[in-house]
Scaffold this motif. Structure first.
Motif, PDB file in Angstrom:
ATOM      1  N   ASN A  13       0.694  -0.916   0.400  1.00 10.61           N
ATOM      2  CA  ASN A  13       0.179   0.262   0.480  1.00 10.61           C
ATOM      3  C   ASN A  13       0.996   1.360   0.105  1.00 10.61           C
ATOM      4  OD1 ASN A  13      -2.265  -1.637   1.262  1.00 10.61           O
ATOM      5  ND2 ASN A  13      -3.022  -0.019   0.437  1.00 10.61           N
ATOM      6  N   LYS A  14       0.200   1.461  -0.927  1.00  8.59           N
ATOM      7  CA  LYS A  14       1.280   3.357  -0.501  1.00  8.59           C
ATOM      8  C   LYS A  14      -0.559   4.375  -0.039  1.00  8.59           C
ATOM      9  CE  LYS A  14       3.613   5.548  -3.729  1.00  8.59           C
ATOM     10  NZ  LYS A  14       3.534   5.731  -4.895  1.00  8.59           N
ATOM     11  N   LEU A  15      -0.141   5.630   1.190  1.00  9.57           N
ATOM     12  CA  LEU A  15      -0.888   6.041   1.932  1.00  9.57           C
ATOM     13  C   LEU A  15      -0.196   7.855   1.667  1.00  9.57           C
ATOM     14  CD1 LEU A  15      -2.889   7.199   3.504  1.00  9.57           C
ATOM     15  CD2 LEU A  15      -1.327   7.483   4.967  1.00  9.57           C
ATOM     16  N   VAL A  16      -1.316   8.252   0.931  1.00 11.64           N
ATOM     17  CA  VAL A  16      -0.259  10.071  -0.084  1.00 11.64           C
ATOM     18  C   VAL A  16      -1.102  10.946   1.044  1.00 11.64           C
ATOM     19  CG1 VAL A  16      -0.288  10.889  -1.997  1.00 11.64           C
ATOM     20  CG2 VAL A  16       0.243   8.796  -2.146  1.00 11.64           C
ATOM     21  N   LEU A  17      -0.417  11.642   1.984  1.00 10.65           N
ATOM     22  CA  LEU A  17      -1.404  12.620   3.146  1.00 10.65           C
ATOM     23  C   LEU A  17      -1.025  13.797   1.620  1.00 10.65           C
ATOM     24  CD1 LEU A  17      -0.113  11.830   6.234  1.00 10.65           C
ATOM     25  CD2 LEU A  17      -2.902  12.547   5.666  1.00 10.65           C
ATOM     26  N   GLU A  18      -2.462  14.661   1.115  1.00 10.56           N
ATOM     27  CA  GLU A  18      -2.027  15.409   0.162  1.00 10.56           C
ATOM     28  C   GLU A  18      -1.260  16.894   1.725  1.00 10.56           C
ATOM     29  OE1 GLU A  18      -5.765  16.294  -1.877  1.00 10.56           O
ATOM     30  OE2 GLU A  18      -4.881  14.162  -3.041  1.00 10.56           O
ATOM     31  N   SER A  19      -0.686  17.972   0.973  1.00 17.40           N
ATOM     32  CA  SER A  19      -0.162  19.089   1.583  1.00 17.40           C
ATOM     33  C   SER A  19      -1.043  19.400   2.269  1.00 17.40           C
ATOM     34  CB  SER A  19       0.977  19.662   0.445  1.00 17.40           C
ATOM     35  OG  SER A  19      -0.245  20.627  -0.176  1.00 17.40           O
ATOM     36  N   GLU A  20      -2.334  19.191   1.887  1.00 18.32           N
ATOM     37  CA  GLU A  20      -3.534  20.139   2.486  1.00 18.32           C
ATOM     38  C   GLU A  20      -3.886  19.737   3.777  1.00 18.32           C
ATOM     39  OE1 GLU A  20      -6.284  21.791   0.466  1.00 18.32           O
ATOM     40  OE2 GLU A  20      -5.796  23.475   0.072  1.00 18.32           O
ATOM     41  N   ALA A  21      -3.821  18.256   3.643  1.00 16.38           N
ATOM     42  CA  ALA A  21      -4.119  17.488   4.931  1.00 16.38           C
ATOM     43  C   ALA A  21      -2.838  17.717   5.165  1.00 16.38           C
ATOM     44  CB  ALA A  21      -3.729  15.906   4.532  1.00 16.38           C
ATOM     45  N   VAL A  22      -1.958  17.311   5.167  1.00 17.96           N
ATOM     46  CA  VAL A  22      -0.452  17.526   6.501  1.00 17.96           C
ATOM     47  C   VAL A  22      -0.813  19.091   7.417  1.00 17.96           C
ATOM     48  CG1 VAL A  22       1.740  17.955   6.686  1.00 17.96           C
ATOM     49  CG2 VAL A  22       0.943  16.117   4.694  1.00 17.96           C
ATOM     50  N   ASP A  23      -0.931  19.545   6.325  1.00 19.97           N
ATOM     51  CA  ASP A  23      -0.682  21.557   6.589  1.00 19.97           C
ATOM     52  C   ASP A  23      -1.929  20.923   8.116  1.00 19.97           C
ATOM     53  OD1 ASP A  23       1.025  21.820   5.356  1.00 19.97           O
ATOM     54  OD2 ASP A  23      -0.025  23.413   4.333  1.00 19.97           O
ATOM     55  N   LEU A  24      -3.316  20.772   7.884  1.00 20.40           N
ATOM     56  CA  LEU A  24      -4.327  20.514   8.530  1.00 20.40           C
ATOM     57  C   LEU A  24      -3.724  20.120   9.859  1.00 20.40           C
ATOM     58  CD1 LEU A  24      -7.468  21.322   9.783  1.00 20.40           C
ATOM     59  CD2 LEU A  24      -7.886  19.895   8.268  1.00 20.40           C
TER      60      LEU A  24
END
Length: 847
Positions: free
Chosen positions: A504-515
């Protein structure tokens, strides 16, 4: 007259009635006994602040009906006022006894308290039982770092403030405020409030535009510590050209590593397109050699950014970021930048191809690890006699890089040696030893070093490839918002990947990281086979970046390429998983290999019959692809989840393994066999050579202190010279000082520790109970009272050791000797030490 007659009749009745009752054999009516709380006994009457403490209260009552509700609570010393943050313990009475478990969280301050037991339905209570929370290690706020050091009046500024602490418990409240030079809070600025997690907190401080220009400080404070050393400037909004402020993508970097820091410059009344030069100076404002200045052009928003390359040759120290504008002539040279020398890491040493016979030494030794200086003369290598601890030779490497050094082996006499590497005053010692052999009897070049754990010459490893992840799961801002809104008080959010057998690859988009950073929540990634708990303090380094987390099973055909002789008594107890963290910023991808914060990792035990495995020997290991050897991480098996959990500061290839090593001088019928083998399996110590443990050999005070520090995972730090007879550079020096800081040892007085003296059985009991107290705050005197057996030779105990001996005996850590004696003044041997260390770990639930 009537009144006198009535009184006379009553008096006669009082005298006659009891006799009549007795004569007729009738029992007089009984007055019911009153219900009461007779006794409250605690499992512990004190603990050290900063830890979660569970206290069991056993309550004896009289005349209380079964099923009656009863509560216990921690109250102030007045016996009435409840302590905020401590929940009631509830239960019921059965056969006039109730057992209640009270959980005291980390944030409760040191002081005197009472345990109040209450049966509200009967309106009875007892608040006479005293409880003490004593002060722990000194609580400190070690640093306060803000995302900017200044702004211009008239504009509102939001600062991300990172607070780093020492010995401050999780959940402790911390506040960040803007203060005057005299320490008074600035009017109109509301303090930011948060909580400490893993000795870190990130808070957002908002400074309104109405605050006047001036010099201020950012102050962080808890109930027990404060730090106001961080300067902050609000600049007057004039019409003159000026460099208003300078902000950095990072204000620190490790020495020996080339890195890039993004410098953002804010100006006023400077023409768009003006050239700006960014460089690095020392504290005397002199340009630093080897660091090339960069030039950039001012943009339309009165700001400009440039990337300054920090070379791996730059010495550890404090510097200034210097910003210059030629026209108009402006200079800003007050933004600090620190280069930090991390403690070097020695992974392994190799003497492949060298001749190690005393009369014909030749060849080189290679040290593999991390955080070495690429400039050879900045590294010092000491060759230490492993028996005496004396330095036999000091050399400078011939060649050096960040991860490897080599040097020509000097003349040495026959014996066993270890290495100590010092880089810019930071030192580390090797856990591996090597031997110089007796003079050879034949000519020629005998090759191959002999290590404490024999390391055969390995073939050149085939590069390990992994299965390409099959599933990509993207997490956007809305997904994070949904998790947070589901539980507004959550300290962590969880994403479930279910089965990852195909990757699996989990991708946290940058806006998700910032939140995630804004809400200050940890990230948990759960799958059937692997679980990760990633603290927000780790994520904080990647604000504005997309994060990719790969969980990938390693192809079994590739695993077959790993040399069989690299297993070193290990057997796999589950698949091998590769875990990667990749930060993506624009078109740049960075594989993050090491972290400042620890990540908890859980790996499933699969493909084996768990009933045929000694689960105490199970641990997480990682593959060192330089040496193609598996390295111990640690961990504990949980039967409920079927996983082994451990913490790590890096991602790579991990697996659960069982370490089984037997020793030729430990018979299969020896009472100490399991303890000795567990000691080796937990990577606490090895044998005296490749095949023997030396069970009857004596143990020194330094050795036992080192065993305890390694068993509990207590971190070492820089040498301080706490004891005059524990000099810098000895293999045990940092471990002894770590033991002293943790309260495991206190020395013999007059600044002495006597490290090479053989430890007595009494001293061993004191050290091990201090270790028990270090972990859970147990009162040793209270534990001693649980002992049910008194030794016949207790008159030989010292006053300082008696309680520890009985506390250890009551908890099953130690046993007596034949004849019901303890022999406190006898020296402890290696098999006894193994029994005590493993007994401690079992008592603490660590294995």
């Amino acid at each position: 007259m009537k009144k006198r007659l009535l009184a006379f009749l009553v008096s006669v009745l009082v005298l006659v009635y009891p006799m009549a009752v007795f004569a007729l054999g009738v029992n007089p009516p009984q007055v019911p006994a009153e219900p009461d709380i007779v006794k409250v006994a605690l499992s512990s009457s004190s603990h050290v602040e900063g830890v979660i403490k569970s206290v069991t209260a056993t309550v004896d009552t009289s005349n209380v009906a079964d099923g009656t509700a009863i509560t216990a609570q921690l109250v102030q010393s007045d016996g009435t006022t409840s302590v905020a943050g401590v929940s009631l313990a509830s239960g019921t009475v059965s056969e006039n006894v109730a057992v209640l478990t009270l959980s005291i969280p980390t944030g409760i301050s040191a002081g005197s308290y009472k345990i109040k037991v209450n049966i509200s339905s009967l309106n009875i209570y007892d608040n006479s039982t005293e409880y003490t929370i004593s002060e722990g290690a000194q609580k400190k706020i070690t640093s306060v770092a803000a995302s900017s050091t200044s702004h211009v009046t008239g504009t509102q500024q939001s600062l991300n403030v990172t607070v780093v602490t020492e010995n401050v418990g999780n959940g402790t409240s911390v506040a960040v405020a803007l203060v005057e030079a005299n320490g008074n809070a600035v009017s109109g600025v509301t303090a930011a409030v948060g909580t400490i997690n893993s000795n870190n907190a990130i808070l957002t401080l908002t400074i309104p535009g109405s605050v006047p220009a001036g010099s201020y400080k950012i102050k962080a404070s808890t109930s027990t510590a404060s730090n106001d050393s961080t300067a902050y400037t609000i600049i007057s909004n004039t019409e003159d050209p000026a460099i208003l402020s300078v902000s950095l993508s990072s204000s620190t970097q490790y020495a020996g590593i080339e890195g890039t820091v993004t410098v953002t410059v804010y100006t006023q009344q400077v023409v768009e397109g003006t050239e700006i030069t960014v460089g690095l100076t020392n504290l005397d404002s002199e340009n630093v050699g080897g660091v090339e200045s960069v030039k950039t052009l001012l943009g339309s928003s009165n700001s400009a950014s440039g990337k300054l390359v920090i070379p791996d040759t730059l010495d550890a120290g404090t510097y200034y970021i210097k910003v210059e504008i030629a026209d108009p002539a402006l200079v800003h040279n007050s933004t600090l930048f620190k280069v930090i020398q991390p403690i070097p890491v020695i992974d392994n040493i190799s003497t492949e191809g060298a001749n190690l016979h005393e009369d014909s030494i030749s060849g080189s030794m290679v040290i593999n690890g991390d955080y070495f200086s690429s400039i050879p003369e900045k590294n010092t290598i000491e060759i230490i006699d492993a028996v005496s601890g004396d330095v036999s030779a000091t050399v400078i490497p011939d060649e050096a890089s960040k991860t490897s050094m080599s040097f020509e082996i000097p003349d040495l006499i026959e014996g066993t040696y270890m290495l100590r590497v010092t880089v810019n005053s930071k030192s580390a010692s090797s856990s591996e030893t090597f031997e110089i052999l007796a003079p050879s009897t034949t000519s020629g070049n005998d090759s191959g070093g002999i290590f404490g754990d024999t390391v055969p010459t390995l073939p050149t490893p085939t590069p390990i490839l992994t299965v390409t992840p099959q599933a990509v799961i993207k997490i956007d801002k809305a997904a994070v918002e949904s998790k947070i809104s589901a539980d507004g008080k959550a300290k962590a959010i969880t994403f479930d990947l279910a089965d990852i057998s195909m990757g699996n690859k989990l991708v946290l988009e940058s806006e998700a990281v910032d939140l995630i950073l804004k809400e200050k929540v940890d990230l948990i990634i759960a799958a059937n086979q692997v679980k990760l708990e990633i603290p927000v303090t780790l994520i904080s380094s990647y604000i504005g970046s997309q994060l990719e987390i790969n969980l990938t099973p390693v192809d079994t055909t590739v695993l077959e390429t790993i040399p069989k002789n690299s297993m070193n008594n290990l057997t796999t107890s589950g698949p091998v998983y590769e875990i990667q963290l990749i930060a993506v910023s624009g078109t740049t991808q960075t594989v993050v290999t090491k972290f400042a914060a620890k990540v908890k990792i859980e790996l499933a035990v699969e493909g084996i019959d768990i009933t045929k495995v000694n689960t105490k020997k199970l641990a997480v290991y990682y593959l060192d692809e330089t040496t193609m050897k598996w390295k111990f991480v640690g961990g504990k098996y949980d039967a409920a989840t079927g996983k082994v959990s451990a913490t790590t500061n890096h991602f790579t290839k991990f697996s659960v393994m069982e370490y089984n090593k037997s020793f030729a001088d430990v018979s299969s019928t020896s009472w100490a066999k399991e303890y000795i083998e567990l000691l080796a399996a937990r990577n606490i110590t090895e044998g005296i050579d490749a095949n023997n443990f030396g069970p009857k050999g004596l143990v020194t005070r330094a050795q036992f202190a080192t065993f305890l520090v390694k068993a509990l995972g207590i971190e070492t730090s820089e040498y301080t010279g706490k004891f005059s007879d524990v000099p810098d550079g000895k293999w045990y020096s940092l471990h002894v000082e770590a033991a002293e800081r943790a309260g495991l040892v206190s020395g013999l007085g007059r600044g002495l520790f006597d490290p090479n003296a053989n430890i007595t059985r009494e001293q061993m009991a004191v050290m091990v109970m201090n270790a028990y107290k270090y972990v859970n705050g147990t009162d040793i005197a209270v534990e001693a009272q649980k002992a049910t057996v008194k030794f016949n030779d207790e008159d030989k105990f010292n006053g300082w050791g008696k309680a520890s001996v009985y506390a250890a005996q009551a908890n099953g850590i130690i046993n007596g000797m034949p004849g019901n004696v303890y022999n406190p003044k006898d020296n402890a041997n290696r098999e006894q030490a193994a029994r005590v260390i493993i007994g401690l770990l079992e008592l603490l639930g660590e294995i």
